[in-house]
Enzyme design. Sequence first.
Site, mmCIF file in Angstrom:
data_model
loop_
_atom_site.group_PDB
_atom_site.id
_atom_site.type_symbol
_atom_site.label_atom_id
_atom_site.label_comp_id
_atom_site.label_asym_id
_atom_site.label_seq_id
_atom_site.Cartn_x
_atom_site.Cartn_y
_atom_site.Cartn_z
ATOM 1 N N ASP A 1 85.595 68.854 115.126
ATOM 2 C CA ASP A 1 85.926 70.243 114.808
ATOM 3 C C ASP A 1 87.415 70.479 114.625
ATOM 4 O OD1 ASP A 1 85.860 72.893 114.262
ATOM 5 O OD2 ASP A 1 84.761 73.491 116.040
ATOM 6 N N ASN B 1 83.931 70.303 121.934
ATOM 7 C CA ASN B 1 84.394 69.632 120.712
ATOM 8 C C ASN B 1 84.614 68.136 120.909
ATOM 9 O OD1 ASN B 1 84.330 71.901 119.109
ATOM 10 N ND2 ASN B 1 86.442 72.470 119.531
ATOM 11 N N ASP C 1 92.184 73.445 119.410
ATOM 12 C CA ASP C 1 90.973 73.994 120.038
ATOM 13 C C ASP C 1 90.237 72.892 120.801
ATOM 14 O OD1 ASP C 1 89.146 75.970 120.751
ATOM 15 O OD2 ASP C 1 87.897 75.656 118.995
#
Length: 380
Positions: free
Chosen positions: A157, A144, A139
């Site tokens: 994250d 992030n 992701d």
Amino acid sequence: MATRSGSSSRTCVGKYELGRTLGEGTFAKVKFARHLETGENVAIKILDKDKVLKHKMIDQIKREISTMKLIVHPNVIRLYEVMASKTKIYIVMELVTGGELFDKIASRGRLKEDEARKYFQQLINAVDYCHSRGVYHRDLKPENLLLDGNGVLKVSDFGLSALPQQVRADGLLHTTCGTPNYVAPEVIDNKGYDGAKADLWSCGVILFVLMSGYLPFEDSNIVALYKKISKADFSCPPWFSSNAKKLIKRILDPNPLTGLVKRETRFTSKRPADEIISKIENAAMPLGFDVKKNNHKMKLRGEKTGRKGHLAVTTEVFQLAPSLCMVELRKSGGDTLEFHKFYNNLSTGLKDIIWNTTNEEKSDEKNGETAAAGPSTPCR
């Protein structure tokens, strides 16, 4: 675990005094905290056990903790310790105060190429390290990517990250996740994907966003968006340098096999097999490799431990014609990128015997295959 102490009713978790709330989501709250003995500032993610259990998030939380314990790198948020009470889980992490890289783009627009390159290199360093530990983020996006007080990039994250045990028998991951605009085509296709290649695609999208200020793939219709991603339907703005365009187009190739880092390489030589073997031995030993020979096969083993243990390389010489040999070097152990660095160093000492390098022919790169030199027989 959380206690109140002193006249000011300070709330403490273990040896940490909790302060202001830094962020809040559906399942967690992140608070500023200070170590009571050392004075070190940290961030503590506080999760409600009931919410975690109710939404069946326990496996994801365990995965995030397991992942972060594996990763110790200057460009990745550091996990210090995990504590728990009857109702809460406390994850103590490195405090990063520079905000999200996304905010930098949102406020300033696109970054100059030199600045974008600096962040991209830090991102690749972090991702490469994670992959060397068998961890895939899945992701990656500017939201992030955090910045510390000195502007150093920190990947955060790992809630969606994958560990080696999640890879199926076919060697691929099968969970579709990530943010749509940054997701690789093979993840969308839902036929299984290589976590490392999927992360690299996301890195390519991030580099594009850093340099342009907008997304390469965007559409309000999710089906139309996925079609654009699957075809790599995008164009670089005119201010991108030619080198940046080439790099981004190579990364954002919808065929995941094209970017395959090969585990073997070959070259041809017009020298006799015995001379080739001798030259390889003489070139490998100064690079710190033990050499074992068996006829026209060789096994090379690095003396130093690399990212994935000792690098091991198997070499074999094949007779293609009376005056032409093909030499194959194959990684049999260790890290693939270290294998390619080794080969680049080795080939410097083999310039006088190499006639042609066969692992970079364009037709084979398109197919993601190692070049074949036609029928051959091993030298005996």
